[in-house]
Design an enzyme around this catalytic site. Structure first.
Site: not given
Length: 310
Positions: A115, A214, A281
């Site tokens: 992330s 992502e 995630h």
């Protein structure tokens, strides 16, 4: 062109090794980190929260100075053999310029996270050519990261085996595909952080690379905007291929889905594209090395990556 020979692969983690748990981005909770420490301890590691791991300053895990100090202490301490981020959130870009890259190069250590941690991993690649690990943080949630996720992280940190991730049919991005086979250094991670790195020293030259993307809670038009910006800057020129991970909770009620956007904005790059990879995630997140050679194969529907550790 980037080659695997350019990467520095840190030593594999072994039972008895100390790993420092750091929070370079958003604040975390001791309760979730306690579950992560339980897992790491079960693998024979010695997880130790950094002095400011539970600090909090609004949406940041303490001040920039506190977060940078924890990172630099981890890289400088010879007793620390691994650095595991507790979570993402936001804030890593605010401290990456304060990292002592000379210390990173002197004593390379495996760094794990995802992330917002993509910003840290980009900086470590730029400043030290350090291969790292894109996987769950120490603030562990069993409902999202079950046994398969734990085993995947363990494999990436504590073995030197290549990692193979198969595409999964029930992932929202499974239909995103351009046939072919590509080999190159796997770079990337969170799409927001890749786009936010445009114009900084940290956006890597992606010539010959397999790009991993992502994201989470980004509606299709924002995904379109980020991909279009990257295209317009020339960041995608010379790509070998694109590995599409999980785009979680990215719907907004319009007829155009995030898979539609990914297909349109990636489909005419002239390189193989493989979607449906459980990296990101979403539930069942798997761990992959970053900065080492990867092979993307749409026929076998797999992404295979050489280990980040040696």
């Amino acid at each position: 062109m980037i080659t695997e020979d350019a990467a520095i692969r840190p030593p594999v983690l072994r039972p008895g090794d100390t790993v420092l748990l750091v929070s370079p981005s958003g604040p975390t909770s001791p309760e979730r980190v306690a579950r992560g420490m339980e897992l790491l301890t079960g693998w024979g590691l010695r997880p130790v929260p950094a002095p400011n791991a539970y600090a909090r300053r609004g949406y940041l895990a303490g001040t920039d100075e506190q977060r940078a100090a924890d990172l630099n202490a981890a890289f400088a301490d010879p007793q620390v053999r691994g650095v595991i981020c507790t979570r993402g959130g936001y804030g890593a870009q605010r401290v990456v310029d304060a990292i002592d890259m000379a210390a990173v190069r002197r004593d390379p250590k495996v760094v794990a996270g995802f992330s917002d941690i993509t910003a840290l991993q980009f900086a470590l690649w730029r400043g030290a050519r350090l291969a790292s690990v894109h996987g769950p943080g120490a603030a562990w949630r069993d409902e999202r990261t079950p046994l398969s996720s734990a085993e995947s992280l363990h494999r990436a940190l504590m073995t030197t085996e290549p990692v193979t991730v198969p595409a999964v049919a029930d992932e929202d991005t499974f239909g995103v595909r351009v046939p072919g086979r590509a080999t190159g250094t796997l770079l990337g991670g969170n799409l927001c952080m890749i786009a936010a790195s445009i114009g900084t020293p940290d956006l890597p030259d992606l010539t010959g690379a397999v790009l991993l993307i992502e994201d989470v809670q980004e509606p299709p038009y924002k995904v379109d905007r980020m991909l279009t910006q990257l295209r317009r800057t020339g960041a995608f020129d010379g790509l070998a291929g694109v590995a599409v991970g999980q785009f979680t909770d990215c719907g907004d009620g319009w007829d155009t889905t995030v898979a539609d956007v990914l297909t349109e904005r990636l489909g005419d790059l002239g390189v193989p594209v493989l979607g449906g990879l459980p990296i990101g995630h979403g539930a069942g997140q798997l761990t992959v090395p970053i900065g080492t050679e990867a092979t993307l194969n749409t026929e076998t529907q797999t992404l295979t990556i050489q280990p980040a550790v040696t």
